[in-house]
Motif scaffolding. Structure first.
Motif, PDB file in Angstrom:
ATOM      1  N   UNK A 256      79.756 -18.998  75.661  1.00 52.61           N
ATOM      2  CA  UNK A 256      78.545 -19.819  75.747  1.00 52.61           C
ATOM      3  C   UNK A 256      77.604 -19.550  74.583  1.00 52.61           C
ATOM      4  N   UNK A 257      77.193 -20.598  73.896  1.00 50.83           N
ATOM      5  CA  UNK A 257      76.237 -20.454  72.794  1.00 50.83           C
ATOM      6  C   UNK A 257      75.716 -21.826  72.393  1.00 50.83           C
ATOM      7  N   UNK A 258      74.643 -21.807  71.622  1.00 53.31           N
ATOM      8  CA  UNK A 258      74.075 -23.014  71.028  1.00 53.31           C
ATOM      9  C   UNK A 258      74.320 -22.964  69.530  1.00 53.31           C
ATOM     10  N   UNK A 259      74.967 -23.998  69.016  1.00 54.97           N
ATOM     11  CA  UNK A 259      75.153 -24.148  67.569  1.00 54.97           C
ATOM     12  C   UNK A 259      74.036 -25.065  67.073  1.00 54.97           C
ATOM     13  N   UNK A 260      73.205 -24.543  66.166  1.00 56.15           N
ATOM     14  CA  UNK A 260      72.082 -25.325  65.631  1.00 56.15           C
ATOM     15  C   UNK A 260      72.215 -25.425  64.121  1.00 56.15           C
ATOM     16  N   UNK A 261      72.135 -26.665  63.627  1.00 58.06           N
ATOM     17  CA  UNK A 261      72.240 -26.877  62.184  1.00 58.06           C
ATOM     18  C   UNK A 261      71.382 -28.078  61.808  1.00 58.06           C
ATOM     19  N   UNK A 262      70.786 -28.009  60.617  1.00 57.62           N
ATOM     20  CA  UNK A 262      70.041 -29.136  60.056  1.00 57.62           C
ATOM     21  C   UNK A 262      70.863 -29.692  58.904  1.00 57.62           C
ATOM     22  N   UNK A 263      71.084 -31.000  58.913  1.00 55.57           N
ATOM     23  CA  UNK A 263      71.930 -31.642  57.912  1.00 55.57           C
ATOM     24  C   UNK A 263      71.197 -32.800  57.247  1.00 55.57           C
ATOM     25  N   UNK A 264      71.628 -33.126  56.031  1.00 59.62           N
ATOM     26  CA  UNK A 264      71.185 -34.340  55.354  1.00 59.62           C
ATOM     27  C   UNK A 264      72.406 -35.077  54.836  1.00 59.62           C
ATOM     28  N   UNK A 265      72.244 -36.370  54.625  1.00 62.12           N
ATOM     29  CA  UNK A 265      73.245 -37.179  53.949  1.00 62.12           C
ATOM     30  C   UNK A 265      72.936 -37.089  52.457  1.00 62.12           C
ATOM     31  N   UNK A 266      73.837 -36.527  51.674  1.00 58.05           N
ATOM     32  CA  UNK A 266      73.615 -36.386  50.236  1.00 58.05           C
ATOM     33  C   UNK A 266      74.228 -37.538  49.451  1.00 58.05           C
ATOM     34  N   UNK A 267      74.696 -38.580  50.159  1.00 60.55           N
ATOM     35  CA  UNK A 267      75.371 -39.715  49.537  1.00 60.55           C
ATOM     36  C   UNK A 267      76.813 -39.736  49.979  1.00 60.55           C
ATOM     37  N   UNK A 268      77.033 -40.338  51.169  1.00 60.74           N
ATOM     38  CA  UNK A 268      78.354 -40.408  51.806  1.00 60.74           C
ATOM     39  C   UNK A 268      78.934 -39.027  52.092  1.00 60.74           C
ATOM     40  N   UNK A 269      78.070 -38.056  52.289  1.00 56.51           N
ATOM     41  CA  UNK A 269      78.538 -36.716  52.640  1.00 56.51           C
ATOM     42  C   UNK A 269      77.428 -35.961  53.370  1.00 56.51           C
ATOM     43  N   UNK A 270      77.791 -35.349  54.509  1.00 57.39           N
ATOM     44  CA  UNK A 270      76.834 -34.518  55.231  1.00 57.39           C
ATOM     45  C   UNK A 270      76.846 -33.105  54.675  1.00 57.39           C
ATOM     46  N   UNK A 271      75.659 -32.533  54.581  1.00 56.94           N
ATOM     47  CA  UNK A 271      75.529 -31.171  54.076  1.00 56.94           C
ATOM     48  C   UNK A 271      74.445 -30.455  54.861  1.00 56.94           C
ATOM     49  N   UNK A 272      74.706 -29.215  55.246  1.00 57.15           N
ATOM     50  CA  UNK A 272      73.672 -28.430  55.923  1.00 57.15           C
ATOM     51  C   UNK A 272      72.655 -27.938  54.900  1.00 57.15           C
ATOM     52  N   UNK A 273      71.420 -27.755  55.360  1.00 53.90           N
ATOM     53  CA  UNK A 273      70.363 -27.321  54.453  1.00 53.90           C
ATOM     54  C   UNK A 273      69.627 -26.128  55.062  1.00 53.90           C
ATOM     55  N   UNK A 274      69.040 -25.283  54.220  1.00 52.05           N
ATOM     56  CA  UNK A 274      68.315 -24.123  54.744  1.00 52.05           C
ATOM     57  C   UNK A 274      67.045 -24.533  55.476  1.00 52.05           C
ATOM     58  N   UNK A 275      66.634 -23.719  56.418  1.00 55.93           N
ATOM     59  CA  UNK A 275      65.398 -23.943  57.164  1.00 55.93           C
ATOM     60  C   UNK A 275      64.822 -22.594  57.558  1.00 55.93           C
ATOM     61  N   UNK A 276      63.572 -22.625  57.979  1.00 57.69           N
ATOM     62  CA  UNK A 276      62.899 -21.427  58.487  1.00 57.69           C
ATOM     63  C   UNK A 276      62.617 -21.636  59.962  1.00 57.69           C
ATOM     64  N   UNK A 277      62.897 -20.617  60.778  1.00 58.26           N
ATOM     65  CA  UNK A 277      62.652 -20.731  62.217  1.00 58.26           C
ATOM     66  C   UNK A 277      61.613 -19.708  62.645  1.00 58.26           C
ATOM     67  N   UNK A 278      60.653 -20.195  63.459  1.00 49.85           N
ATOM     68  CA  UNK A 278      59.565 -19.339  63.916  1.00 49.85           C
ATOM     69  C   UNK A 278      59.517 -19.249  65.442  1.00 49.85           C
ATOM     70  N   UNK A 279      59.019 -18.141  65.926  1.00 49.52           N
ATOM     71  CA  UNK A 279      58.768 -17.961  67.355  1.00 49.52           C
ATOM     72  C   UNK A 279      57.452 -18.638  67.709  1.00 49.52           C
ATOM     73  N   UNK A 280      57.132 -18.664  69.003  1.00 47.93           N
ATOM     74  CA  UNK A 280      55.916 -19.322  69.457  1.00 47.93           C
ATOM     75  C   UNK A 280      54.663 -18.701  68.860  1.00 47.93           C
ATOM     76  N   UNK A 281      54.702 -17.394  68.542  1.00 50.57           N
ATOM     77  CA  UNK A 281      53.540 -16.714  67.971  1.00 50.57           C
ATOM     78  C   UNK A 281      53.463 -16.860  66.454  1.00 50.57           C
ATOM     79  N   UNK A 282      54.394 -17.637  65.872  1.00 50.83           N
ATOM     80  CA  UNK A 282      54.389 -17.870  64.438  1.00 50.83           C
ATOM     81  C   UNK A 282      55.212 -16.903  63.623  1.00 50.83           C
ATOM     82  N   UNK A 283      55.709 -15.840  64.239  1.00 50.75           N
ATOM     83  CA  UNK A 283      56.524 -14.874  63.503  1.00 50.75           C
ATOM     84  C   UNK A 283      57.858 -15.501  63.092  1.00 50.75           C
TER      85      UNK A 283
END
Length: 275
Positions: A243-270
């Motif tokens: 059991x797990x959650x797979x989380x990814x952010x993607x963009x279309x770079x022109x007929x191709x999907x690519x994952x991109x970096x992101x920053x994740x924060x907790x509710x307190x902003x950390x």
């Protein structure tokens, strides 16, 4: 662990074409090859050539069930000649007419969700409650399965079955797959059997929440969601070691999907995760 969206195979589907012969409409069928959207099996293809009887000469139709933009290319398979390229704003059925008559017997459709977009670093909320029992089982560039462009910036959160999953950013629901059982498997036949929600953001990026619990999705395609909205529950569907959650952010770079970096924060902003 390997993921359902690691490879997008070419699948074969039957399409029907109507053309004018001696001023009479004649409908026939051919075999075409279609790259399926969103890592699904042929029966769940979300953008494909379809039966659409009409009087237009040398015309076919493309149907998309995706709520949002989809970039498509139609080619003659053997010669690879590009016959048409456009952005479809789904869902809907879109007619392509005036195709060369000698191309209709061997068509190839490729479809990629989203409009071509640029990568931007953005802050995301943790996609579950602070009270959840969780840990990161695989992060960016993980050697198990996050070693190619589509998943390089994916993260796997080990979660208990049934943990509420929340939208990490405001957006519109593009796609839902919710009917696969929670029978996590390492068999390749399970690659197309993960439940997921895809959410489109204002900048054209898309977040994918994968391996969700069967029949747990609580949102609908086309629905606008503020960040923090519960969208489903974590599960163990598809190609999964547990059991797990797979989380990814993607963009279309022109007929191709690519994952991109992101920053994740907790509710307190950390900061919980950053490139």
């Amino acid at each position: 662990m390997n993921e359902i969206w690691q490879n997008l195979p070419w699948q074969r589907v039957t399409v029907y074409i109507e053309r004018r012969l001696n001023n009479k409409a004649v409908t026939g069928h051919v075999m075409a090859f279609c790259q399926l959207l969103l890592l699904t099996a042929a029966a769940d293809a979300h953008t494909h050539l379809v039966v659409h009887r009409q009087s237009l000469e040398n015309a076919v139709s493309i149907e998309t069930e995706m709520f949002g933009p989809v970039q498509v290319q139609l080619r003659h398979r053997r010669s690879s000649i590009l016959l048409d390229e456009r952005i479809l704003d789904g869902p809907g059925v879109f007619t392509l007419s005036g195709l060369p008559s000698d191309s209709l017997s061997d068509l190839e459709l490729q479809a990629v969700p989203g409009r071509p977009s640029a990568s931007r670093l953005y802050d995301y909320r943790k996609p579950f409650s602070d009270l959840a029992d969780w840990q990161i089982s695989q992060s960016f560039h993980g050697s198990a399965s996050h070693d190619e462009a589509l998943n390089a910036y994916a993260v796997d959160f080990a979660l208990l079955m049934g943990t509420p999953v929340r939208a990490a950013r405001t957006g519109v629901v593009m796609e839902i797959i919710d009917d696969h059982p929670d029978q996590g498997s390492q068999q390749h036949s399970a690659l197309d059997h993960a439940n997921l929600v895809r959410i489109l953001h204002a900048d054209g990026s898309m977040a994918v929440y994968g391996h969700l619990l069967q029949d747990s999705v609580t949102v609908k395609p086309g629905q606008w969601l503020p960040a923090g909205t519960v969208i489903a529950q974590s599960g163990n569907s598809g190609y999964s070691y547990g059991p797990h959650l797979h989380f990814v952010v993607q963009i279309n770079t022109g007929m191709q999907l690519q994952s991109i970096p992101f920053r994740m924060r907790a509710a307190d902003g950390s900061i919980l995760l950053e490139p």
